[in-house]
Scaffold this motif. Structure first.
Motif, PDB file in Angstrom:
ATOM      1  N   ASN A  27       1.754   4.113   2.472  1.00  0.00           N
ATOM      2  CA  ASN A  27       0.461   3.474   2.279  1.00  0.00           C
ATOM      3  C   ASN A  27       0.582   2.427   1.164  1.00  0.00           C
ATOM      4  O   ASN A  27       0.090   2.610   0.061  1.00  0.00           O
ATOM      5  N   THR A  28       1.258   1.338   1.455  1.00  0.00           N
ATOM      6  CA  THR A  28       1.510   0.280   0.479  1.00  0.00           C
ATOM      7  C   THR A  28       0.206  -0.280  -0.069  1.00  0.00           C
ATOM      8  O   THR A  28      -0.711  -0.596   0.684  1.00  0.00           O
ATOM      9  N   LYS A  29       0.148  -0.416  -1.389  1.00  0.00           N
ATOM     10  CA  LYS A  29      -0.981  -1.060  -2.056  1.00  0.00           C
ATOM     11  C   LYS A  29      -0.535  -2.472  -2.404  1.00  0.00           C
ATOM     12  O   LYS A  29       0.610  -2.697  -2.782  1.00  0.00           O
ATOM     13  N   PHE A  30      -1.440  -3.456  -2.296  1.00  0.00           N
ATOM     14  CA  PHE A  30      -1.101  -4.863  -2.476  1.00  0.00           C
ATOM     15  C   PHE A  30      -2.350  -5.652  -2.851  1.00  0.00           C
ATOM     16  O   PHE A  30      -3.451  -5.105  -2.881  1.00  0.00           O
ATOM     17  N   ALA A  31      -2.165  -6.931  -3.120  1.00  0.00           N
ATOM     18  CA  ALA A  31      -3.286  -7.826  -3.401  1.00  0.00           C
ATOM     19  C   ALA A  31      -3.666  -8.527  -2.103  1.00  0.00           C
ATOM     20  O   ALA A  31      -2.885  -9.318  -1.572  1.00  0.00           O
ATOM     21  N   ASP A  32      -4.831  -8.215  -1.580  1.00  0.00           N
ATOM     22  CA  ASP A  32      -5.307  -8.895  -0.375  1.00  0.00           C
ATOM     23  C   ASP A  32      -5.953 -10.211  -0.787  1.00  0.00           C
ATOM     24  O   ASP A  32      -6.533 -10.316  -1.878  1.00  0.00           O
ATOM     25  N   LEU A  33      -5.834 -11.195   0.068  1.00  0.00           N
ATOM     26  CA  LEU A  33      -6.467 -12.486  -0.172  1.00  0.00           C
ATOM     27  C   LEU A  33      -7.653 -12.612   0.771  1.00  0.00           C
ATOM     28  O   LEU A  33      -7.520 -12.408   1.981  1.00  0.00           O
ATOM     29  N   ILE A  34      -8.788 -12.914   0.202  1.00  0.00           N
ATOM     30  CA  ILE A  34     -10.034 -13.033   0.951  1.00  0.00           C
ATOM     31  C   ILE A  34     -10.362 -14.512   1.076  1.00  0.00           C
ATOM     32  O   ILE A  34     -10.545 -15.201   0.068  1.00  0.00           O
ATOM     33  N   ILE A  35     -10.402 -14.989   2.313  1.00  0.00           N
ATOM     34  CA  ILE A  35     -10.676 -16.397   2.580  1.00  0.00           C
ATOM     35  C   ILE A  35     -12.046 -16.494   3.230  1.00  0.00           C
ATOM     36  O   ILE A  35     -12.260 -15.955   4.322  1.00  0.00           O
ATOM     37  N   ASP A  36     -12.965 -17.139   2.526  1.00  0.00           N
ATOM     38  CA  ASP A  36     -14.339 -17.287   3.016  1.00  0.00           C
ATOM     39  C   ASP A  36     -14.936 -15.946   3.430  1.00  0.00           C
ATOM     40  O   ASP A  36     -15.588 -15.814   4.463  1.00  0.00           O
ATOM     41  N   GLY A  37     -14.657 -14.923   2.633  1.00  0.00           N
ATOM     42  CA  GLY A  37     -15.225 -13.600   2.872  1.00  0.00           C
ATOM     43  C   GLY A  37     -14.459 -12.749   3.867  1.00  0.00           C
ATOM     44  O   GLY A  37     -14.856 -11.617   4.136  1.00  0.00           O
ATOM     45  N   ARG A  38     -13.350 -13.259   4.414  1.00  0.00           N
ATOM     46  CA  ARG A  38     -12.565 -12.509   5.412  1.00  0.00           C
ATOM     47  C   ARG A  38     -11.197 -12.155   4.846  1.00  0.00           C
ATOM     48  O   ARG A  38     -10.509 -12.995   4.279  1.00  0.00           O
ATOM     49  N   SER A  39     -10.790 -10.922   5.034  1.00  0.00           N
ATOM     50  CA  SER A  39      -9.506 -10.423   4.564  1.00  0.00           C
ATOM     51  C   SER A  39      -8.369 -11.020   5.399  1.00  0.00           C
ATOM     52  O   SER A  39      -8.355 -10.885   6.627  1.00  0.00           O
ATOM     53  N   LEU A  40      -7.408 -11.656   4.720  1.00  0.00           N
ATOM     54  CA  LEU A  40      -6.231 -12.177   5.426  1.00  0.00           C
ATOM     55  C   LEU A  40      -5.445 -11.026   6.041  1.00  0.00           C
ATOM     56  O   LEU A  40      -4.941 -11.130   7.165  1.00  0.00           O
ATOM     57  N   TYR A  41      -5.347  -9.911   5.333  1.00  0.00           N
ATOM     58  CA  TYR A  41      -4.664  -8.729   5.864  1.00  0.00           C
ATOM     59  C   TYR A  41      -5.296  -8.289   7.187  1.00  0.00           C
ATOM     60  O   TYR A  41      -4.605  -8.046   8.172  1.00  0.00           O
TER      61      TYR A  41
END
Length: 148
Positions: A27-41
């Motif tokens: 269960n890898t933890k990471f920094a998600d990037l949110i673009i215009d309110g949407r998760s890139l992940y």
């Protein structure tokens, strides 16, 4: 005129707390990037990879930040960078998703997302970010999941 996208970062993990898929998996933890309110992940979750930012050794995290801030070019991808990687090891040899990053004055442009190996285009983007906001968000990913 190009639409400027809003970029934010939030701590995330590969599985939700109650996801039965996490049993026996990392269960890898990471920094998600949110673009215009949407998760890139979440936008790219079907590829079973995690964002490359915010996890791994101190050196690995600094290198990735330098890539995304265009301080370093990738040794063989040049101006393409691994944005999603293997959730088990983060090693590019396992496959990854790359993005072309360029800077035009005060804008950063993410375009041409590709599934590697194979150089297969992914229909997402392009995204345009204001440099001053982008730089802060990318720097803020350091240590999101700690130092491993």
């Amino acid at each position: 005129m190009k639409q400027i996208n809003n970029l934010q970062t939030v701590p995330s993990s590969r599985y939700d707390d109650h996801d039965p898929e996490q049993e026996g998996n990392k269960n890898t933890k990471f920094a998600d990037l949110i673009i215009d309110g949407r998760s890139l992940y979440q936008m790219l979750k079907q590829h079973d990879m995690v964002l490359s930012l915010g996890w791994g050794s101190k050196e690995y995290q600094r290198l990735l930040i330098d890539y995304f801030l265009l301080k370093e070019t990738h040794p063989y991808l040049y101006y393409r960078y691994p944005i999603l990687v293997c959730p088990w090891c983060g090693v590019e040899e396992c496959g990854f998703i790359s993005v072309h990053i360029e800077r035009e004055e005060d804008l950063v442009i993410w375009s041409e997302f590709k599934l590697e190996p194979g150089n297969k285009p992914i229909s997402i983007g392009p995204f345009y970010f204001k440099w001053i906001d982008y730089e802060k968000v990318i720097n803020d990913t350091f240590g999101t999941a700690g130092i491993q």
